[in-house]
Design an enzyme around this catalytic site. Structure first.
Site, mmCIF file in Angstrom:
data_model
loop_
_atom_site.group_PDB
_atom_site.id
_atom_site.type_symbol
_atom_site.label_atom_id
_atom_site.label_comp_id
_atom_site.label_asym_id
_atom_site.label_seq_id
_atom_site.Cartn_x
_atom_site.Cartn_y
_atom_site.Cartn_z
ATOM 1 N N LYS A 166 0.941 4.142 -3.007
ATOM 2 C CA LYS A 166 0.586 5.537 -2.792
ATOM 3 C C LYS A 166 1.782 6.460 -3.020
ATOM 4 O O LYS A 166 1.619 7.610 -3.468
ATOM 5 C CB LYS A 166 0.006 5.731 -1.386
ATOM 6 C CG LYS A 166 -1.403 5.179 -1.234
ATOM 7 C CD LYS A 166 -2.387 5.852 -2.197
ATOM 8 C CE LYS A 166 -3.822 5.475 -1.919
ATOM 9 N NZ LYS A 166 -4.790 6.132 -2.831
ATOM 10 N N TYR A 177 0.830 -1.209 0.000
ATOM 11 C CA TYR A 177 0.000 0.000 0.000
ATOM 12 C C TYR A 177 0.862 1.256 0.000
ATOM 13 O O TYR A 177 0.633 2.175 -0.798
ATOM 14 C CB TYR A 177 -0.915 -0.007 1.216
ATOM 15 C CG TYR A 177 -1.757 1.244 1.336
ATOM 16 C CD1 TYR A 177 -2.842 1.459 0.491
ATOM 17 C CD2 TYR A 177 -1.469 2.210 2.296
ATOM 18 C CE1 TYR A 177 -3.613 2.605 0.592
ATOM 19 C CE2 TYR A 177 -2.239 3.360 2.412
ATOM 20 C CZ TYR A 177 -3.310 3.551 1.559
ATOM 21 O OH TYR A 177 -4.068 4.695 1.665
#
Length: 230
Positions: free
Chosen positions: A152, A148
């Protein structure tokens, strides 16, 4: 900030943040093209909008949706890449291809797919604004969140690269970096937390509207923290 007669295309528009962003743009007078897999939920929330069932990881599906929006409205003035996803994971050395690909696809490849379909139209028009949704987690790696965090971080780097490529052609590209957004899913996952310290979707939507507005015309390639009290 008014968007009268502006055409705003929003991905992930059926989600919690997507609905808040769509509602804010609608209140500001924008014409909406809303993209999501759940088109029925889109139509229920914004019956006046053009609602398009779209798989953001399928180039043909994306191109069809953007073509439909451009055909209906004649142009696309604003692109808001709201779609994304979050999953915890194991340590890096145990991270499998499925988790890695899922996070990179949802949070980074979706931005690239939309850029391929929308940016050429903005270039022909000589103007446009693009707002991506990154995350504070994109600034630093955390245990159990490698895929994750990396995805991002990629969103932030994509924002910066797109801005460097497009700013001279009249297209602003920026992103927001929320911390924890106050959603039913996050409340269920963290029942002992204090959601009053989190970011309300409407508050985050207000920042996105600003970055898409004429008032932000001098802002290029920024990654704006939106963290509430968290």
């Amino acid at each position: 900030m008014r968007f009268d007669d502006k055409v705003v295309l929003i991905t992930g528009a059926a989600g919690n943040l997507g609905q808040a962003v769509a509602a804010a743009f609608a209140e500001a007078g924008a014409k909406l093209a809303l993209l999501d897999l759940d088109v029925q939920r889109l139509q229920a929330a914004q019956p006046a909008a053009l609602c398009l069932a779209t798989n953001l990881l399928d180039a043909a599906s994306v191109e069809r949706a953007v073509d439909a929006a451009a055909t209906r409205f004649g142009r696309i003035d604003v692109l808001c890449n709201i779609a994304g996803g979050f999953r915890m994971g194991p340590p890096v050395h145990e991270t499998g291809d499925e988790l890695w690909s899922s996070m990179m696809d949802l949070n980074a490849r979706s931005v690239v797919q939309m850029a391929r379909a929308v940016v050429p139209r903005m270039l022909r028009a000589g103007s446009g604004a693009i707002v991506n949704v990154a995350a504070m987690a994109g600034l630093v790696g955390k245990a159990g969140m490698a895929a994750y965090c990396a995805s991002k971080s990629a969103t932030i780097r994509l924002t910066e690269s797109m801005s460097a490529e497009l700013r001279e052609q009249g297209i602003n590209v920026n992103c927001v970096m929320p911390s924890i957004i106050d959603t039913p899913q996050n409340r269920a996952a963290m029942p002992n937390a204090d959601p009053s310290r989190w970011v309300e979707p409407a508050a985050l939507a207000a920042v996105i509207l600003f970055l898409a507005s004429e008032q932000a015309r001098a802002i290029h390639g920024a990654a704006i923290p939106v963290v509430g009290l968290s």
